[in-house]
Every structure is written in structure tokens, then in C-alpha cells.
Design a protein around this motif. Structure first.
Motif, PDB file in Angstrom:
ATOM      1  N   LYS A   1       0.844  -1.206   0.000  1.00  0.00           N
ATOM      2  CA  LYS A   1       0.000   0.000   0.000  1.00  0.00           C
ATOM      3  C   LYS A   1       0.880   1.258   0.000  1.00  0.00           C
ATOM      4  CE  LYS A   1      -3.752   2.159   2.578  1.00  0.00           C
ATOM      5  NZ  LYS A   1      -4.635   2.072   3.745  1.00  0.00           N
ATOM      6  N   GLU A   2       1.932   1.265   0.801  1.00  0.00           N
ATOM      7  CA  GLU A   2       2.839   2.420   0.832  1.00  0.00           C
ATOM      8  C   GLU A   2       3.627   2.545  -0.469  1.00  0.00           C
ATOM      9  OE1 GLU A   2       3.481   2.986   5.644  1.00  0.00           O
ATOM     10  OE2 GLU A   2       5.143   2.186   4.454  1.00  0.00           O
ATOM     11  N   LEU A   3       4.027   1.416  -1.050  1.00  0.00           N
ATOM     12  CA  LEU A   3       4.709   1.454  -2.353  1.00  0.00           C
ATOM     13  C   LEU A   3       3.799   2.079  -3.410  1.00  0.00           C
ATOM     14  CD1 LEU A   3       6.448  -2.035  -2.351  1.00  0.00           C
ATOM     15  CD2 LEU A   3       7.601   0.192  -2.374  1.00  0.00           C
ATOM     16  N   ASP A   4       2.529   1.695  -3.398  1.00  0.00           N
ATOM     17  CA  ASP A   4       1.565   2.275  -4.339  1.00  0.00           C
ATOM     18  C   ASP A   4       1.404   3.771  -4.112  1.00  0.00           C
ATOM     19  OD1 ASP A   4       1.137  -0.138  -5.611  1.00  0.00           O
ATOM     20  OD2 ASP A   4      -0.694  -0.615  -4.487  1.00  0.00           O
ATOM     21  N   LYS A   5       1.416   4.177  -2.855  1.00  0.00           N
ATOM     22  CA  LYS A   5       1.285   5.596  -2.531  1.00  0.00           C
ATOM     23  C   LYS A   5       2.476   6.390  -3.090  1.00  0.00           C
ATOM     24  CE  LYS A   5      -0.435   8.431   1.182  1.00  0.00           C
ATOM     25  NZ  LYS A   5      -0.902   8.511   2.539  1.00  0.00           N
ATOM     26  N   VAL A   6       3.674   5.820  -2.979  1.00  0.00           N
ATOM     27  CA  VAL A   6       4.867   6.467  -3.533  1.00  0.00           C
ATOM     28  C   VAL A   6       4.742   6.580  -5.047  1.00  0.00           C
ATOM     29  CG1 VAL A   6       7.358   6.261  -3.892  1.00  0.00           C
ATOM     30  CG2 VAL A   6       6.383   5.765  -1.636  1.00  0.00           C
ATOM     31  N   ARG A   7       4.306   5.521  -5.699  1.00  0.00           N
ATOM     32  CA  ARG A   7       4.156   5.549  -7.162  1.00  0.00           C
ATOM     33  C   ARG A   7       3.123   6.590  -7.594  1.00  0.00           C
ATOM     34  NH1 ARG A   7       4.304  -0.236  -6.286  1.00  0.00           N
ATOM     35  NH2 ARG A   7       6.355  -1.013  -6.872  1.00  0.00           N
ATOM     36  N   ARG A   8       2.001   6.677  -6.863  1.00  0.00           N
ATOM     37  CA  ARG A   8       0.975   7.679  -7.193  1.00  0.00           C
ATOM     38  C   ARG A   8       1.518   9.096  -7.017  1.00  0.00           C
ATOM     39  NH1 ARG A   8      -2.224   4.188  -4.318  1.00  0.00           N
ATOM     40  NH2 ARG A   8      -2.393   5.632  -2.571  1.00  0.00           N
ATOM     41  N   MET A   9       2.267   9.319  -5.917  1.00  0.00           N
ATOM     42  CA  MET A   9       2.869  10.629  -5.669  1.00  0.00           C
ATOM     43  C   MET A   9       3.806  10.997  -6.817  1.00  0.00           C
ATOM     44  SD  MET A   9       6.003  11.853  -3.295  1.00  0.00           S
ATOM     45  CE  MET A   9       6.887  10.540  -4.042  1.00  0.00           C
ATOM     46  N   ALA A  10       4.675  10.057  -7.205  1.00  0.00           N
ATOM     47  CA  ALA A  10       5.628  10.321  -8.284  1.00  0.00           C
ATOM     48  C   ALA A  10       4.896  10.610  -9.592  1.00  0.00           C
ATOM     49  CB  ALA A  10       6.585   9.141  -8.447  1.00  0.00           C
ATOM     50  N   SER A  11       3.842   9.870  -9.862  1.00  0.00           N
ATOM     51  CA  SER A  11       3.061  10.093 -11.074  1.00  0.00           C
ATOM     52  C   SER A  11       2.461  11.502 -11.086  1.00  0.00           C
ATOM     53  CB  SER A  11       1.955   9.040 -11.180  1.00  0.00           C
ATOM     54  OG  SER A  11       1.138   9.296 -12.292  1.00  0.00           O
ATOM     55  N   GLN A  12       1.930  11.926  -9.944  1.00  0.00           N
ATOM     56  CA  GLN A  12       1.373  13.283  -9.855  1.00  0.00           C
ATOM     57  C   GLN A  12       2.459  14.332 -10.077  1.00  0.00           C
ATOM     58  OE1 GLN A  12      -0.843  12.637  -5.984  1.00  0.00           O
ATOM     59  NE2 GLN A  12      -2.158  14.158  -6.973  1.00  0.00           N
ATOM     60  N   LEU A  13       3.612  14.160  -9.452  1.00  0.00           N
ATOM     61  CA  LEU A  13       4.689  15.134  -9.601  1.00  0.00           C
ATOM     62  C   LEU A  13       5.228  15.156 -11.027  1.00  0.00           C
ATOM     63  CD1 LEU A  13       6.576  14.645  -6.226  1.00  0.00           C
ATOM     64  CD2 LEU A  13       5.204  16.619  -6.921  1.00  0.00           C
ATOM     65  N   ARG A  14       5.211  14.029 -11.704  1.00  0.00           N
ATOM     66  CA  ARG A  14       5.681  13.977 -13.089  1.00  0.00           C
ATOM     67  C   ARG A  14       4.716  14.689 -14.038  1.00  0.00           C
ATOM     68  NH1 ARG A  14      10.131  12.042 -13.983  1.00  0.00           N
ATOM     69  NH2 ARG A  14      11.210  10.859 -12.399  1.00  0.00           N
ATOM     70  N   GLN A  15       3.500  14.928 -13.571  1.00  0.00           N
ATOM     71  CA  GLN A  15       2.538  15.723 -14.326  1.00  0.00           C
ATOM     72  C   GLN A  15       2.573  17.158 -13.795  1.00  0.00           C
ATOM     73  OE1 GLN A  15      -1.345  13.759 -14.817  1.00  0.00           O
ATOM     74  NE2 GLN A  15      -0.347  11.898 -14.069  1.00  0.00           N
ATOM     75  N   ALA A  16       3.773  17.684 -13.717  1.00  0.00           N
ATOM     76  CA  ALA A  16       3.998  18.996 -13.104  1.00  0.00           C
ATOM     77  C   ALA A  16       3.254  20.120 -13.810  1.00  0.00           C
ATOM     78  CB  ALA A  16       5.504  19.308 -13.078  1.00  0.00           C
ATOM     79  N   ASP A  17       2.873  19.924 -15.060  1.00  0.00           N
ATOM     80  CA  ASP A  17       2.121  20.959 -15.754  1.00  0.00           C
ATOM     81  C   ASP A  17       0.692  21.085 -15.218  1.00  0.00           C
ATOM     82  OD1 ASP A  17       1.558  18.434 -16.790  1.00  0.00           O
ATOM     83  OD2 ASP A  17       1.593  19.094 -18.886  1.00  0.00           O
ATOM     84  N   LYS A  18       0.296  20.185 -14.323  1.00  0.00           N
ATOM     85  CA  LYS A  18      -0.998  20.301 -13.629  1.00  0.00           C
ATOM     86  C   LYS A  18      -0.805  20.875 -12.221  1.00  0.00           C
ATOM     87  CE  LYS A  18      -3.448  16.670 -16.062  1.00  0.00           C
ATOM     88  NZ  LYS A  18      -2.652  15.794 -16.877  1.00  0.00           N
ATOM     89  N   LEU A  19       0.433  20.891 -11.749  1.00  0.00           N
ATOM     90  CA  LEU A  19       0.744  21.384 -10.404  1.00  0.00           C
ATOM     91  C   LEU A  19       1.326  22.797 -10.418  1.00  0.00           C
ATOM     92  CD1 LEU A  19       2.407  18.132  -9.031  1.00  0.00           C
ATOM     93  CD2 LEU A  19       0.069  18.933  -8.628  1.00  0.00           C
ATOM     94  N   PHE A  20       2.019  23.129 -11.490  1.00  0.00           N
ATOM     95  CA  PHE A  20       2.638  24.447 -11.647  1.00  0.00           C
ATOM     96  C   PHE A  20       2.092  25.038 -12.941  1.00  0.00           C
ATOM     97  CE2 PHE A  20       5.836  21.719  -9.529  1.00  0.00           C
ATOM     98  CZ  PHE A  20       5.885  22.380  -8.302  1.00  0.00           C
ATOM     99  N   LEU A  21       1.305  26.109 -12.810  1.00  0.00           N
ATOM    100  CA  LEU A  21       0.637  26.695 -13.971  1.00  0.00           C
ATOM    101  C   LEU A  21       1.223  28.070 -14.273  1.00  0.00           C
ATOM    102  CD1 LEU A  21      -3.029  25.786 -12.944  1.00  0.00           C
ATOM    103  CD2 LEU A  21      -1.418  24.416 -14.278  1.00  0.00           C
ATOM    104  N   PRO A  22       2.165  28.131 -15.237  1.00  0.00           N
ATOM    105  CA  PRO A  22       2.727  29.414 -15.632  1.00  0.00           C
ATOM    106  C   PRO A  22       1.663  30.271 -16.328  1.00  0.00           C
ATOM    107  CG  PRO A  22       4.063  27.574 -16.439  1.00  0.00           C
ATOM    108  CD  PRO A  22       2.773  27.011 -15.935  1.00  0.00           C
ATOM    109  N   THR A  23       1.906  31.564 -16.427  1.00  0.00           N
ATOM    110  CA  THR A  23       1.009  32.472 -17.135  1.00  0.00           C
ATOM    111  C   THR A  23       0.600  31.817 -18.461  1.00  0.00           C
ATOM    112  OG1 THR A  23       2.284  34.311 -16.216  1.00  0.00           O
ATOM    113  CG2 THR A  23       0.780  34.813 -18.050  1.00  0.00           C
ATOM    114  N   PRO A  24      -0.709  31.645 -18.708  1.00  0.00           N
ATOM    115  CA  PRO A  24      -1.141  30.911 -19.908  1.00  0.00           C
ATOM    116  C   PRO A  24      -0.585  31.471 -21.223  1.00  0.00           C
ATOM    117  CG  PRO A  24      -2.986  31.220 -18.420  1.00  0.00           C
ATOM    118  CD  PRO A  24      -1.836  32.015 -17.856  1.00  0.00           C
ATOM    119  N   GLY A  25      -0.509  32.767 -21.370  1.00  0.00           N
ATOM    120  CA  GLY A  25      -0.051  33.369 -22.615  1.00  0.00           C
ATOM    121  C   GLY A  25       1.412  33.121 -22.926  1.00  0.00           C
ATOM    122  N   ALA A  26       2.171  32.606 -21.956  1.00  0.00           N
ATOM    123  CA  ALA A  26       3.598  32.358 -22.177  1.00  0.00           C
ATOM    124  C   ALA A  26       3.845  31.076 -22.966  1.00  0.00           C
ATOM    125  CB  ALA A  26       4.342  32.310 -20.841  1.00  0.00           C
ATOM    126  N   GLY A  27       2.842  30.227 -23.083  1.00  0.00           N
ATOM    127  CA  GLY A  27       2.983  28.989 -23.851  1.00  0.00           C
ATOM    128  C   GLY A  27       4.067  28.072 -23.318  1.00  0.00           C
TER     129      GLY A  27
END
Length: 192
Positions: free
Chosen positions: A64-90
Motif C-alpha cells: 500500500k505504501e509502495l503504491d502511494k509512492v508511485r501515485r505521488m511520483a506520477s502526480q509530480l511527473r505531471q507537473a504541468d498540472k501542479l505548476f501553472l505558468p502564465t497561460p499566454g507564455a505557452g
């Protein structure tokens, strides 16, 4: 050339605020975020106690903890959903690197290390009777921006993805200025 420029930005980030650096400590609920902008590159460096991301900060003990680590890493690897730069900057996410002394790089989605040193292997292996150490996760997120002149800020969605965060101490270095801010769930945007 780019790595030299980013190295200079990283060095500048460490001197932006000696007071902020002096108070830097492993505090649950708090993380450090360093943002550097150089020409068309946005570099974000995160240093966070694993507790904020996983609810524990040691070698995972169960599937269960291993799965939690994998889910966390997957979320962080989708950093474009966690860090949103000014949209017009592309800005487009081009690279993510995740590291932790207590987590196997493969769990974080990193390429396997050819041969871990005995010290690295020992750090990731629970020792009988040992008290758990406080462990961090370091993340580096690189974006390339098509319209860098339009890049004026960054919305940080880590609070939504990981409820363990209460505060993020942020520092920003651009070609024109340096600044620092404290982000919270209700004030999660950096502007420069």
C-alpha cells in the motif's frame, strides 16, 4: 550554455534571502520552492519533507505504501498540472527529476542507478531498531516557454494535490528581479 546559466540561477537562488536560507529546516507542512526564469526556460526546484507528500518519510513498508509512492511520483511527473505558468507564455513541461535518499529511484520513475553505493543502499534499507529519519523529496521541473515575455507568474497547485502542505516558502529569480513569498492554500500564486 543552458546548464551554466541554470547553475548561475541556482546559485543566485541560494543567496536571494540569507534569512530565508538560515531559517530553512525540515518542517512538516512546509516546503521550499525556488523558481528561476532565464530567457525561455522556467526552472522550478522543490524541496519538501516526504511527510507532506506521503504521510510518512521513510522506506515504504507495505505494498500500500509502495503504491502511494508511485501515485505521488506520477502526480509530480505531471507537473504541468501542479505548476501553472502564465497561460499566454505557452510554457511546456520538458523535464522532471525526482530524488529522495529513502526512496528507490525506480519508484520515482527515474532511470535505475547502475550500481548503488553501499551508503545509498543502506539509506534505503530499514535498519532493525533504527528510528526513522526525517527524509525529503527534491524535485526539479523544467518548462520551455514559447512567449517568455508573457511569463509573469506561476500558480502553484501543490496544496490541492497534496493536503499535507500548509505553507510553501518561495523564491523567484528572473533577469529583472528577485523576490520571495509565502504561499498558502488561499494564496497560491507567485507574480513577478
Amino acid at each position: 550554455m543552458l546548464s551554466r546559466t541554470l547553475s548561475a540561477l541556482a546559485a543566485a537562488l541560494t543567496i536571494v534571502s540569507p534569512i530565508a536560507h538560515a531559517e530553512k529546516a525540515h518542517v512538516h507542512g512546509v516546503a521550499e520552492l525556488n523558481v528561476g526564469v532565464d530567457k525561455d526556460t522556467l526552472r522550478i526546484a522543490l524541496e519538501s519533507p516526504l511527510e507532506n507528500l506521503l504521510g510518512f518519510e521513510r522506506v515504504p513498508k507495505s505494498d500500500k505504501e509502495l503504491d502511494k509512492v508511485r501515485r505521488m511520483a506520477s502526480q509530480l511527473r505531471q507537473a504541468d498540472k501542479l505548476f501553472l505558468p502564465t497561460p499566454g507564455a505557452g510554457c511546456k513541461l520538458v523535464n522532471v527529476k525526482l530524488e529522495s535518499a529513502v526512496l528507490d529511484p525506480a519508484l520515482l520513475g527515474e532511470a535505475p542507478v547502475a550500481a548503488a553505493s553501499p551508503a545509498q543502499a543502506a539509506a534505503r534499507t530499514p535498519q532493525p531498531g533504527a528510528k526513522p529519519a526525517h527524509a525529503d523529496l527534491d524535485g526539479e521541473f523544467i518548462f520551455q516557454c514559447a512567449q517568455p515575455a508573457a511569463l509573469q507568474g506561476l500558480e502553484v497547485k501543490l496544496f490541492d494535490a497534496f493536503p499535507g502542505y500548509r505553507q510553501i516558502r518561495a523564491q523567484v529569480v528572473t533577469a529583472k528581479r528577485q523576490s520571495a513569498a509565502r504561499l498558502s492554500p488561499k494564496a497560491n500564486t507567485l507574480n513577478w
